[in-house]
Design a protein around this motif. Structure first.
Motif, PDB file in Angstrom:
ATOM      1  N   GLU A 172       0.915  -1.381  -0.086  1.00 42.02           N
ATOM      2  CA  GLU A 172       0.110  -0.113   0.006  1.00 42.02           C
ATOM      3  C   GLU A 172       0.899   1.249  -0.069  1.00 42.02           C
ATOM      4  N   ARG A 173       0.473   2.542  -0.136  1.00 47.57           N
ATOM      5  CA  ARG A 173       1.062   3.624  -0.530  1.00 47.57           C
ATOM      6  C   ARG A 173       2.365   3.772   0.083  1.00 47.57           C
ATOM      7  N   GLU A 174       2.181   3.591   1.703  1.00 51.05           N
ATOM      8  CA  GLU A 174       3.621   3.988   2.281  1.00 51.05           C
ATOM      9  C   GLU A 174       4.255   2.911   2.751  1.00 51.05           C
ATOM     10  N   ALA A 175       5.013   2.754   1.929  1.00 48.34           N
ATOM     11  CA  ALA A 175       5.956   1.274   2.430  1.00 48.34           C
ATOM     12  C   ALA A 175       6.582   1.303   3.555  1.00 48.34           C
ATOM     13  N   GLY A 176       6.673   0.132   4.282  1.00 38.39           N
ATOM     14  CA  GLY A 176       7.059   0.109   5.534  1.00 38.39           C
ATOM     15  C   GLY A 176       7.133   1.370   6.596  1.00 38.39           C
ATOM     16  N   SER A 177       5.919   2.038   6.382  1.00 35.29           N
ATOM     17  CA  SER A 177       6.040   3.073   7.371  1.00 35.29           C
ATOM     18  C   SER A 177       4.595   3.095   7.938  1.00 35.29           C
ATOM     19  N   ALA A 178       4.729   3.402   9.309  1.00 32.07           N
ATOM     20  CA  ALA A 178       3.214   3.376  10.208  1.00 32.07           C
ATOM     21  C   ALA A 178       2.937   4.740  10.290  1.00 32.07           C
ATOM     22  N   SER A 179       3.841   5.757  10.026  1.00 27.78           N
ATOM     23  CA  SER A 179       3.549   7.026  10.457  1.00 27.78           C
ATOM     24  C   SER A 179       2.514   7.753   9.474  1.00 27.78           C
ATOM     25  N   GLY A 180       2.774   7.614   8.226  1.00 27.81           N
ATOM     26  CA  GLY A 180       1.532   8.414   7.131  1.00 27.81           C
ATOM     27  C   GLY A 180       1.469   9.821   7.459  1.00 27.81           C
ATOM     28  N   ARG A 181       2.653  10.340   8.029  1.00 31.46           N
ATOM     29  CA  ARG A 181       2.591  11.726   8.149  1.00 31.46           C
ATOM     30  C   ARG A 181       2.849  12.445   6.815  1.00 31.46           C
ATOM     31  N   ARG A 182       2.183  13.459   6.352  1.00 35.18           N
ATOM     32  CA  ARG A 182       2.661  14.038   5.094  1.00 35.18           C
ATOM     33  C   ARG A 182       3.956  14.631   5.075  1.00 35.18           C
ATOM     34  N   GLY A 183       4.672  14.657   3.779  1.00 34.15           N
ATOM     35  CA  GLY A 183       5.801  15.085   3.766  1.00 34.15           C
ATOM     36  C   GLY A 183       6.880  13.746   3.689  1.00 34.15           C
ATOM     37  N   GLU A 184       6.418  12.798   4.574  1.00 35.55           N
ATOM     38  CA  GLU A 184       7.318  11.632   4.690  1.00 35.55           C
ATOM     39  C   GLU A 184       6.996  10.623   3.454  1.00 35.55           C
ATOM     40  N   ALA A 185       5.751  10.668   3.091  1.00 36.18           N
ATOM     41  CA  ALA A 185       5.113   9.906   2.248  1.00 36.18           C
ATOM     42  C   ALA A 185       6.138   9.605   0.867  1.00 36.18           C
ATOM     43  N   ALA A 186       6.525  10.556   0.289  1.00 34.88           N
ATOM     44  CA  ALA A 186       7.425  10.260  -0.777  1.00 34.88           C
ATOM     45  C   ALA A 186       8.688   9.779  -0.516  1.00 34.88           C
ATOM     46  N   GLU A 187       9.233  10.041   0.653  1.00 39.76           N
ATOM     47  CA  GLU A 187      10.420   9.393   1.174  1.00 39.76           C
ATOM     48  C   GLU A 187      10.239   7.882   1.409  1.00 39.76           C
ATOM     49  N   THR A 188       9.004   7.489   1.983  1.00 39.12           N
ATOM     50  CA  THR A 188       8.800   6.448   2.377  1.00 39.12           C
ATOM     51  C   THR A 188       8.092   5.466   1.349  1.00 39.12           C
ATOM     52  N   ARG A 189       7.802   5.718   0.012  1.00 37.31           N
ATOM     53  CA  ARG A 189       7.345   5.289  -0.784  1.00 37.31           C
ATOM     54  C   ARG A 189       8.052   3.865  -1.105  1.00 37.31           C
ATOM     55  N   VAL A 190       9.530   3.911  -1.082  1.00 35.42           N
ATOM     56  CA  VAL A 190       9.959   2.776  -1.366  1.00 35.42           C
ATOM     57  C   VAL A 190      11.227   2.550  -0.318  1.00 35.42           C
ATOM     58  N   THR A 191      11.298   1.186   0.158  1.00 37.91           N
ATOM     59  CA  THR A 191      12.052   1.151   1.154  1.00 37.91           C
ATOM     60  C   THR A 191      12.952  -0.205   0.793  1.00 37.91           C
ATOM     61  N   LEU A 192      14.236  -0.235   1.437  1.00 37.90           N
ATOM     62  CA  LEU A 192      15.200  -1.049   1.089  1.00 37.90           C
ATOM     63  C   LEU A 192      15.377  -1.851   2.825  1.00 37.90           C
ATOM     64  N   ASP A 193      15.092  -3.007   2.788  1.00 30.77           N
ATOM     65  CA  ASP A 193      15.320  -3.622   4.236  1.00 30.77           C
ATOM     66  C   ASP A 193      14.627  -2.827   5.118  1.00 30.77           C
ATOM     67  N   GLY A 194      13.487  -2.170   4.943  1.00 29.20           N
ATOM     68  CA  GLY A 194      12.671  -1.507   5.930  1.00 29.20           C
ATOM     69  C   GLY A 194      12.985   0.001   5.947  1.00 29.20           C
ATOM     70  N   GLU A 195      14.156   0.306   5.570  1.00 28.31           N
ATOM     71  CA  GLU A 195      14.801   1.573   5.692  1.00 28.31           C
ATOM     72  C   GLU A 195      14.234   2.678   4.165  1.00 28.31           C
ATOM     73  N   PRO A 196      14.004   3.952   4.060  1.00 29.54           N
ATOM     74  CA  PRO A 196      13.501   4.515   2.998  1.00 29.54           C
ATOM     75  C   PRO A 196      14.974   4.555   1.948  1.00 29.54           C
ATOM     76  N   LEU A 197      14.526   4.233   0.799  1.00 25.17           N
ATOM     77  CA  LEU A 197      15.494   4.148  -0.363  1.00 25.17           C
ATOM     78  C   LEU A 197      15.392   5.445  -1.015  1.00 25.17           C
ATOM     79  N   ALA A 198      16.421   6.318  -1.058  1.00 27.70           N
ATOM     80  CA  ALA A 198      16.469   7.853  -1.395  1.00 27.70           C
ATOM     81  C   ALA A 198      16.034   7.613  -3.058  1.00 27.70           C
ATOM     82  N   ASP A 199      15.225   8.594  -3.262  1.00 29.64           N
ATOM     83  CA  ASP A 199      14.699   8.779  -4.624  1.00 29.64           C
ATOM     84  C   ASP A 199      15.806   9.895  -5.359  1.00 29.64           C
ATOM     85  N   ARG A 200      16.799   9.165  -5.566  1.00 36.24           N
ATOM     86  CA  ARG A 200      18.022   9.874  -6.156  1.00 36.24           C
ATOM     87  C   ARG A 200      18.862   8.905  -7.105  1.00 36.24           C
TER      88      ARG A 200
END
Lengths: 306, 306
Positions: free
Chosen positions: B274-302
């Motif tokens: 679902e939309r916010e991968a591996g994140s329970a926070s759901g806070r705005r602004g974090e959404a994009a950063e947590t959309r893709v995770t590698l081993d549970g950690e955000p994988l930078a969109d870079r």
């Protein structure tokens, strides 16, 4: 190695090359690159640049007698300015609309010099090549010649009204509809992007014949405003090029029917003759020079070197 | 305006834009520009340049699940050297042959910097878009990652054996056959030209979902030869890009059948969530950063900024 030699080398290696566009399974594809210093004089708007760059590829599609379907472009610049980019896309989209094709985007790239690469696609059941001209055919050209050369002079003058007129002149309408009407009737065709003289030489060479051309040529009235003298007028009208008109050969008996289907003027400028036009000498070395004559004198195989 | 913003602007104006290639009447068309300083490091042969430039456009055709038919290129250089040009055409022709397409030529242009613009065409009855990934789908990648980043390091070393290996690594095989096998089965697909991380973010954004990715990633063994440490290995494998592999999402139940039809390895690297991968926070602004995770950690969109 100059560009003509290099293109010859490519033609030897690639069976689909050597015409205005390549043909693959009834589909026509052509690509081109334009860039700042040589193709977009100071004062050229991004709207005009988009129109003209995409239009140049659509003109190659037209020269095959094909129906233009779509175009793409790569827009490469040192930086991306939103309004410049939007203007470019508008120009590219509108030239496509003018010929019932669709502009479907492309890509962006950073480049030190503003550079545009365009590709246009079309459908051609029966593409018109450069090689089918036969002695007795009428040699014809659509529209008028010399507008781009005159535009360059106006850009050089540099005052705002001149620049605006120059931009208008630079936004030509690709002759797709005319190319469609000529398909199946013209025996040889190409566009005049390298100038009328070079185009005539290329058609004559590909068709292994000569062309006897007679003045007056359909030189655009704007040329008379900027030309210094008669030689300069001929230079802008016959050699400068970049007018993207169609140069073609049409059997005498088909000429009236073709004209009835065209919404643009088709001027007969001469007649296809046997190999050595207007020359009785037949000496080797003179053949290429005398292949195309204007009022009985050799017309130099020389365009504007971009 | 940076390139991503500018591409967004283009996507808003052009309905056919926004994927690896535009689709017009079942035909796929894509265009790209590569040039000296950024894309062809010192030591890149013209043969490799022709292969790679045309291959990059063929890769975009592959990413649509389309059958590649033809490619053209504009070769722009300060001067035309016969053997360089012949090598370029050979490379361009051979990468086309490798995917059963035809290289049909293009055009030449004088340019201060060696610049290549390529366009590839394909047929797609049912093109695969970026937007169809659904929670539960397997996230997969063809082949191995990091070869181009490793090649750049080898080019920098500069001794002849390294340069030869780097050229070999630069001549990738476009995944046209794999794309065909994935068409109709993959729910979303693009190529990894901007790097695995950017590709995952783009697929997740277009599909409005998240991706939970788990190591190990299929990083090519050559990366271990050149990477300074684990961070550097991840940089080359996941961010550098230019590997032209396919990144796709495939329904769990289709995975075995897809693999049976592929002649290249298809590695499952994660699962669509679902939309916010591996994140329970759901806070705005974090959404994009947590959309893709590698081993549970955000994988930078870079990715690598070319």
């Amino acid at each position: 190695m100059d560009e003509r030699t290099a293109l010859g080398l490519l033609g030897d290696r690639l069976s689909a090359a050597g015409d205005d566009a390549a043909v693959v399974d009834g589909q026509v594809v052509t690509t081109d690159m334009l860039h700042d210093r040589t193709d977009f004089p100071d004062g050229t708007t991004r709207y005009t640049a988009g129109w003209r760059a995409v239009g140049a590829s659509l003109s190659d599609v037209a020269a095959m007698g094909a129906d233009a379907t779509a175009a793409v472009a790569v827009y490469a610049a040192p930086a991306f300015d939103e309004s410049e980019l939007a203007d470019f896309v508008d120009g590219a989209s509108e030239v496509c609309e003018a010929v019932d094709a669709e502009y479907v985007g492309g890509d962006l790239d950073h480049h030190d010099e503003f550079t545009v690469a365009t590709t246009a696609l079309g459908d051609a059941d029966d593409p018109v090549r450069r090689s089918g001209a036969r002695p007795g055919d009428a040699v014809c050209v659509t529209g008028t010649l010399g507008r781009s050369g005159a535009a360059l002079r106006l850009f050089e003058r540099g005052d705002p009204a001149d620049i605006e007129r120059a931009n208008d002149l630079f936004r030509f309408e690709p002759r797709v509809a005319a190319g469609r009407a000529l398909a199946g009737r013209a025996t040889a065709m190409m566009d005049s992007s390298d100038g009328l003289a070079r185009s005539l030489h290329q058609l004559a060479e590909a068709s292994d014949c000569g062309f006897a051309v007679e003045s007056p040529l359909p030189v655009d009235p704007v040329v008379d405003e900027v030309a210094a003298d008669a030689d300069d007028r001929l230079e802008l009208g016959a050699h400068f090029g970049e007018d993207f008109e169609l140069v073609c050969t049409v059997p005498e008996e088909a000429l009236a029917a073709v004209r009835a289907d065209l919404s643009v003027e088709l001027t007969r400028v001469g007649t296809v003759v046997e190999r050595e036009a207007g020359s009785a000498s037949g000496r080797r070395g003179e053949a290429a020079e005398t292949r195309v004559t204007l009022d009985g004198e050799p017309l130099a195989d020389r365009g504007y070197t971009h």
